[in-house]
Design a protein around this motif. Structure first.
Motif, PDB file in Angstrom:
ATOM      1  N   ILE A 195      -4.296   0.096  11.284  1.00 41.20           N
ATOM      2  CA  ILE A 195      -3.556   1.029  10.408  1.00 41.20           C
ATOM      3  C   ILE A 195      -4.612   2.526  11.504  1.00 41.20           C
ATOM      4  O   ILE A 195      -5.538   2.413  11.266  1.00 41.20           O
ATOM      5  CB  ILE A 195      -4.243   0.876   9.346  1.00 41.20           C
ATOM      6  CG1 ILE A 195      -3.043  -0.217   8.525  1.00 41.20           C
ATOM      7  CG2 ILE A 195      -3.854   2.548   8.389  1.00 41.20           C
ATOM      8  CD1 ILE A 195      -1.518   0.655   8.177  1.00 41.20           C
TER       9      ILE A 195
ATOM     10  N   LYS B 249       4.023  -0.028   6.304  1.00 41.86           N
ATOM     11  CA  LYS B 249       3.635  -0.464   7.377  1.00 41.86           C
ATOM     12  C   LYS B 249       2.472  -1.363   6.894  1.00 41.86           C
ATOM     13  O   LYS B 249       2.661  -3.181   7.773  1.00 41.86           O
ATOM     14  CB  LYS B 249       2.774   0.561   8.869  1.00 41.86           C
ATOM     15  CG  LYS B 249       1.873  -0.056   9.397  1.00 41.86           C
ATOM     16  CD  LYS B 249       1.298   0.477  10.795  1.00 41.86           C
ATOM     17  CE  LYS B 249       0.898   0.553  12.050  1.00 41.86           C
ATOM     18  NZ  LYS B 249       0.202   1.597  12.362  1.00 41.86           N
TER      19      LYS B 249
ATOM     20  N   ILE C 213      -4.918  -5.297   9.625  1.00 43.33           N
ATOM     21  CA  ILE C 213      -4.148  -4.709   9.209  1.00 43.33           C
ATOM     22  C   ILE C 213      -5.134  -3.312   9.570  1.00 43.33           C
ATOM     23  O   ILE C 213      -4.383  -2.395  10.272  1.00 43.33           O
ATOM     24  CB  ILE C 213      -4.170  -4.779   7.464  1.00 43.33           C
ATOM     25  CG1 ILE C 213      -3.030  -6.015   7.799  1.00 43.33           C
ATOM     26  CG2 ILE C 213      -3.706  -3.257   7.082  1.00 43.33           C
ATOM     27  CD1 ILE C 213      -2.254  -6.128   6.090  1.00 43.33           C
TER      28      ILE C 213
ATOM     29  N   MET D  36     -10.010   2.343  -3.690  1.00 43.71           N
ATOM     30  CA  MET D  36      -9.853   3.222  -2.623  1.00 43.71           C
ATOM     31  C   MET D  36     -10.269   4.465  -3.335  1.00 43.71           C
ATOM     32  O   MET D  36     -11.181   5.136  -2.938  1.00 43.71           O
ATOM     33  CB  MET D  36      -8.651   3.457  -2.281  1.00 43.71           C
ATOM     34  CG  MET D  36      -8.161   2.195  -0.969  1.00 43.71           C
ATOM     35  SD  MET D  36      -6.750   2.517  -0.818  1.00 43.71           S
ATOM     36  CE  MET D  36      -5.472   1.615  -2.229  1.00 43.71           C
TER      37      MET D  36
ATOM     38  N   TYR E 298     -10.799   0.419   4.120  1.00 39.93           N
ATOM     39  CA  TYR E 298     -10.035   0.034   3.997  1.00 39.93           C
ATOM     40  C   TYR E 298      -9.905  -1.717   4.579  1.00 39.93           C
ATOM     41  O   TYR E 298      -8.533  -2.760   3.564  1.00 39.93           O
ATOM     42  CB  TYR E 298      -8.979   0.023   4.556  1.00 39.93           C
ATOM     43  CG  TYR E 298      -7.165   0.435   4.444  1.00 39.93           C
ATOM     44  CD1 TYR E 298      -6.762   0.604   3.192  1.00 39.93           C
ATOM     45  CD2 TYR E 298      -5.974   0.057   6.208  1.00 39.93           C
ATOM     46  CE1 TYR E 298      -5.159   0.580   3.187  1.00 39.93           C
ATOM     47  CE2 TYR E 298      -4.967  -0.823   4.749  1.00 39.93           C
ATOM     48  CZ  TYR E 298      -4.385  -0.205   4.096  1.00 39.93           C
ATOM     49  OH  TYR E 298      -3.307  -0.098   4.159  1.00 39.93           O
TER      50      TYR E 298
ATOM     51  N   VAL F 209     -10.688  -3.489   1.278  1.00 39.45           N
ATOM     52  CA  VAL F 209      -9.662  -4.018  -0.300  1.00 39.45           C
ATOM     53  C   VAL F 209      -8.364  -4.567   1.037  1.00 39.45           C
ATOM     54  O   VAL F 209      -8.158  -4.952  -0.414  1.00 39.45           O
ATOM     55  CB  VAL F 209      -8.987  -2.424  -0.162  1.00 39.45           C
ATOM     56  CG1 VAL F 209      -7.519  -2.432  -1.092  1.00 39.45           C
ATOM     57  CG2 VAL F 209      -9.589  -1.300  -0.355  1.00 39.45           C
ATOM     58  N   MET F 210      -8.241  -5.149   1.805  1.00 38.80           N
ATOM     59  CA  MET F 210      -7.085  -5.613   2.291  1.00 38.80           C
ATOM     60  C   MET F 210      -8.011  -7.527   1.585  1.00 38.80           C
ATOM     61  O   MET F 210      -7.246  -8.232   1.571  1.00 38.80           O
ATOM     62  CB  MET F 210      -7.286  -5.598   3.876  1.00 38.80           C
ATOM     63  CG  MET F 210      -5.964  -4.471   3.855  1.00 38.80           C
ATOM     64  SD  MET F 210      -4.115  -4.393   3.375  1.00 38.80           S
ATOM     65  CE  MET F 210      -4.487  -3.069   2.293  1.00 38.80           C
TER      66      MET F 210
ATOM     67  N   ALA G 119      -6.955  -2.309  -6.796  1.00 36.69           N
ATOM     68  CA  ALA G 119      -6.622  -1.806  -5.266  1.00 36.69           C
ATOM     69  C   ALA G 119      -7.171  -0.016  -5.047  1.00 36.69           C
ATOM     70  O   ALA G 119      -8.531   0.240  -4.662  1.00 36.69           O
ATOM     71  CB  ALA G 119      -6.348  -2.617  -4.777  1.00 36.69           C
TER      72      ALA G 119
ATOM     73  N   LEU H  47       3.285  -5.223   7.371  1.00 43.11           N
ATOM     74  CA  LEU H  47       1.808  -5.994   8.672  1.00 43.11           C
ATOM     75  C   LEU H  47       1.584  -7.871   7.468  1.00 43.11           C
ATOM     76  O   LEU H  47       1.689  -8.150   7.935  1.00 43.11           O
ATOM     77  CB  LEU H  47       1.015  -5.974   9.384  1.00 43.11           C
ATOM     78  CG  LEU H  47       1.041  -4.698   9.842  1.00 43.11           C
ATOM     79  CD1 LEU H  47       0.331  -3.701  10.569  1.00 43.11           C
ATOM     80  CD2 LEU H  47       1.290  -5.532  11.061  1.00 43.11           C
TER      81      LEU H  47
END
Lengths: 174, 160
Positions: A161, B134, A157, A103, A109, A112-113, A99, B138
């Motif tokens: 963020i 965070k 997420i 990035m 993002y 990536v999640m 990951a 989460l």
């Protein structure tokens, strides 16, 4: 000294283990046994992961991944991130360095999640293994539910963020 | 199986890379070592924790705690064990089948499997190093809640 400081938690854990060996030798021996087992296991699968990582890092041009998995990549980026995660092998912490490379190369993002989620629970080798033991209705249902969950969690997420937080995270991997 | 595939991939990649560009291959290996060295302290700590966890928590104890009569309490215990431990899949799936055969509920086993895969309390500090606190809270928190949803769905589909 700074090298030693990096390992302060490792040294603390070893100190606790040594304490257990003195206090309860049979439990201590069991801990040593299991620790050696997991150490050998990690050692056996980590070298190829990191070699593949190094090769990807050197050979995959930044623009290519940006254009495929960047913040505006939409559905195809989502599918690519899912495939990247589910064609992997190994425990979840093996996904973090990958990951980091994503990035560094400019992947969004959310993607990536999705990748982290896919690696955690959608891996194809594990799916086959699960099918063998728990049956296909169990494994297929769980895979489909998990896919929905992974996308949903990634969406939440990336929504929560803030831009500043995201910039700070990406700055770690420059 | 996974391991054979990974070594084959790495070897093929290295051969291809060496054939294409020696300098880049050297660079790749340097990067591989740097990345490994970066996570080594966290990794070593995880290995020590896994060793201690596996030594203290026996499979028999896990079976006992996940019994079919354990109900919602059993689900919470299953989620706790699944979130904390790092049992490899090739141990967890046979164990899950054994527990099911002993009469455990689908709910408990499904929660255990799902949290085991998606939630990582032990690896959270490492995860926070790569992302931030965070994100980790989460991802793990939502994954924990989601595992209960998966369990309920699985119970509907495959539960008897």
């Amino acid at each position: 000294m700074t090298q030693l400081l990096r390992y302060k938690w490792v040294l603390a854990a070893i100190a606790v283990d040594v304490g257990v060996v003195i206090w309860n030798p049979s439990l201590g021996a069991r801990i040593a046994d299991r620790t050696a087992d997991s150490f050998l296991e990690m050692l056996s699968f980590l070298p190829p992961i990191f070699i593949i990582l190094g090769l990807l890092d050197t050979w995959v041009p930044r623009e290519k991944v940006v254009s495929h998995m960047g913040p505006g990549s939409g559905f195809s980026g989502l599918i690519l991130a899912t495939m990247l995660g589910s064609f992997a092998a190994g425990p979840l912490y093996g996904a973090f360095p990958v990951a980091a490379v994503m990035m560094k190369k400019g992947a969004g993002y959310f993607n990536v999640m999705v990748f982290i989620g896919a690696w955690s629970t959608l891996k194809v080798p594990m799916f086959l293994f699960e099918t063998q033991f728990l049956g296909s209705s169990f494994s297929i249902t769980r895979w489909l539910c998990s896919f929905v969950g992974v996308v949903f969690i990634a969406a939440v997420i990336s929504r929560l963020i803030t831009d500043d937080e995201q910039q700070a995270i990406y700055a770690k991997h420059k | 199986m996974d391991i054979v595939l990974f070594y084959t991939l790495a070897a093929a990649g290295l051969t291809w890379s060496y054939y294409k560009d020696r300098q880049k291959t050297k660079q790749s290996l340097t990067k591989a070592w740097k990345a490994f060295n970066n996570i080594l302290p966290a990794l070593a700590f995880v290995i020590l924790l896994i060793g201690a966890t596996l030594a203290v928590v026996s499979p028999e104890k896990v079976s006992q705690l996940l019994g079919s009569s354990s109900g919602a309490g059993g689900m919470v215990i299953a989620a706790t064990i699944g979130s904390i431990t790092l049992i490899p899949g090739f141990i967890a799936f046979p164990l899950a089948k054994a527990v099911l055969d002993m009469g455990a509920g689908i709910l408990q086993v499904a929660v255990f499997i799902s949290t085991l895969m998606m939630v990582g309390v032990v690896t959270a500090p490492m995860e926070a190093q790569f992302f931030n606190r965070k994100t980790v809270l989460l991802r793990n928190g939502l994954s924990l809640l989601f595992s209960f949803v998966v369990a309920v769905v699985l119970n509907q589909v495959v539960g008897r």
